[in-house]
Design a protein around this motif. Structure first.
Motif, short mmCIF file in Angstrom:
data_model
loop_
_atom_site.label_atom_id
_atom_site.label_comp_id
_atom_site.label_asym_id
_atom_site.label_seq_id
_atom_site.Cartn_x
_atom_site.Cartn_y
_atom_site.Cartn_z
N LEU A 110 0.80 -1.28 0.07
CA LEU A 110 0.10 0.19 -0.09
C LEU A 110 0.92 1.58 0.16
CD1 LEU A 110 -2.81 -1.12 2.63
CD2 LEU A 110 -2.70 -1.14 -0.04
N TYR A 149 -6.13 4.92 -0.25
CA TYR A 149 -7.46 4.71 -0.05
C TYR A 149 -8.24 5.74 -0.64
CZ TYR A 149 -8.91 0.93 3.15
OH TYR A 149 -9.21 -0.06 3.68
N GLY A 152 -9.02 4.27 -4.03
CA GLY A 152 -9.94 3.13 -3.77
C GLY A 152 -11.24 3.50 -3.63
N LEU A 164 -7.36 -1.42 -4.58
CA LEU A 164 -6.43 -1.00 -3.50
C LEU A 164 -4.97 -1.46 -3.67
CD1 LEU A 164 -8.35 -1.39 0.02
CD2 LEU A 164 -7.31 0.44 -1.12
N PRO A 254 -10.96 -0.89 6.59
CA PRO A 254 -10.07 0.25 6.71
C PRO A 254 -9.38 0.54 8.27
CG PRO A 254 -12.26 0.83 5.83
CD PRO A 254 -12.34 -0.57 6.14
#
Length: 349
Positions: A110, A149, A152, A164, A254
């Motif tokens: 990420l 995020y 996303g 993601l 999340p």
């Protein structure tokens, strides 16, 4: 072949290896004592044990003062840092792999490491104090995940997990370009060597105050992973199955990703980028204790702590100069990654 042998062969690998996992805490304690004693100034294990016991009891040990200084002030913060950072990176990797149902996912996916690296490199180029550099690294890691995020949430037409992952790859590449640009602009005599060594990862400059500074963030990030560990098991079944069992995956994911990211950013902020731990350690832990996240999380943390402690011991003793941790973890992790690709799903089961 006898029935007993056939039954033993039919048992899952993790059940056959479970007794070995019980020995891991003992092995970790021995490894810590060895790490405290071995180095350019060797200290016998009996003296290491005596120094630690005297410190715990608040007594003055009747040993060489130089040995006490080496053990307590030089090696103990470094070994404790390896334990904390290794455990944190492995816990984050186990969480990401469970959430994304992908054995090839690591904390880097990420953009956490890339964001933290960009923040630290910016701080070095601006000649900021060490604490400010660590703060920028921490903020950079969190900002990178926030950007991923945001992408996303903006792209809703595709599978959210795939979105993601792809957004993480793209954001990581963009941040990598920013790091390269800052390296070009950096002073080639002072700043560029510092940037290079930070990006390779090291525990050489970690102090007790550094570890104390990241412990609250580590604890805050690990809290949801521990408290929601049984829900991670359900999420590893897939979003549709988890929702059918009453789990609100859109709210839960999340929270778990933020917790794992916080742990990763805190670790990277003080040691630099140490790759591969979050990728390979959860697989080894899965072989030992199985895929149940309630066992996988503590096993990953235990193995991650031991693995980084062993790698750090190797880094400062294998050559006359200290080898950056990122090089050694890559030498182990890259062959394991290739084996994982060749083995297909066997590493996940």
């Amino acid at each position: 072949m006898s029935e007993a042998a056939s039954a033993a062969q039919a048992r899952p690998v993790w059940r056959r290896l479970l007794p070995l996992a019980a020995l891991a805490p003992v092995a970790l304690i021995l490894l810590v004592l060895v790490s405290l004693g071995i180095g350019r100034y060797p200290v016998p294990l009996a003296d290491v044990f005596g120094v630690l016991v005297a410190k715990l009891l608040g007594q003055a040990p009747a040993l060489d003062p130089a040995a006490q200084t080496v053990v307590l002030n030089v090696r103990l913060p470094r070994v404790f840092g390896a334990l904390v950072v290794g455990a944190g990176l492995a816990a984050a990797g186990a969480t990401y792999q469970g959430l994304f149902r992908n054995p090839l996912v690591s904390p880097d996916i990420l953009g956490v490491s890339a964001g933290a690296s960009l923040g630290a490199v910016l701080g070095i180029v601006l000649a900021l104090p060490v604490a400010a550099i660590q703060g920028l690294a921490f903020a950079g890691g969190l900002a990178a995940v926030g950007a991923v995020y945001a992408v996303g949430l903006a792209v809703r037409r595709h599978d959210p997990v795939l979105t993601l992952v792809l957004a993480g790859v793209a954001v990581g590449a963009l941040l990598g370009a920013g790091i390269s640009l800052l390296k070009v602009l950096a002073d080639p005599y002072n700043q560029l060597p510092a940037i290079t060594f930070w990006l390779l990862g090291s525990l050489a400059s970690v102090t007790a105050s550094d570890i104390a500074a990241i412990l609250p963030a580590m604890a805050l990030g690990l809290a949801p992973l521990v408290l929601l560990r049984w829900r991670v098991n359900l999420m590893s079944l897939g979003d549709e199955e988890a929702r059918a069992l009453g789990l609100e995956t859109r709210r839960l994911r999340p929270v778990l990703v933020a917790g794992a990211t916080l742990v990763t950013a805190a670790a990277v902020s003080v040691t630099g980028v140490i790759g591969w731990i979050g990728l390979i350690v959860p697989h080894v832990a899965r072989l030992l204790v199985g895929p149940d996240f309630r066992r996988l999380l503590p096993a990953s943390m235990l193995l991650g702590a031991g693995y980084l402690t062993a790698v750090d011991l190797l880094a400062r003793t294998v050559a006359t100069i200290e080898v950056p941790l990122g090089i050694l973890t890559a030498l182990v992790g890259a062959p394991f990654f290739l084996w994982l690709l060749a083995a297909g799903k066997r590493g996940w089961a």
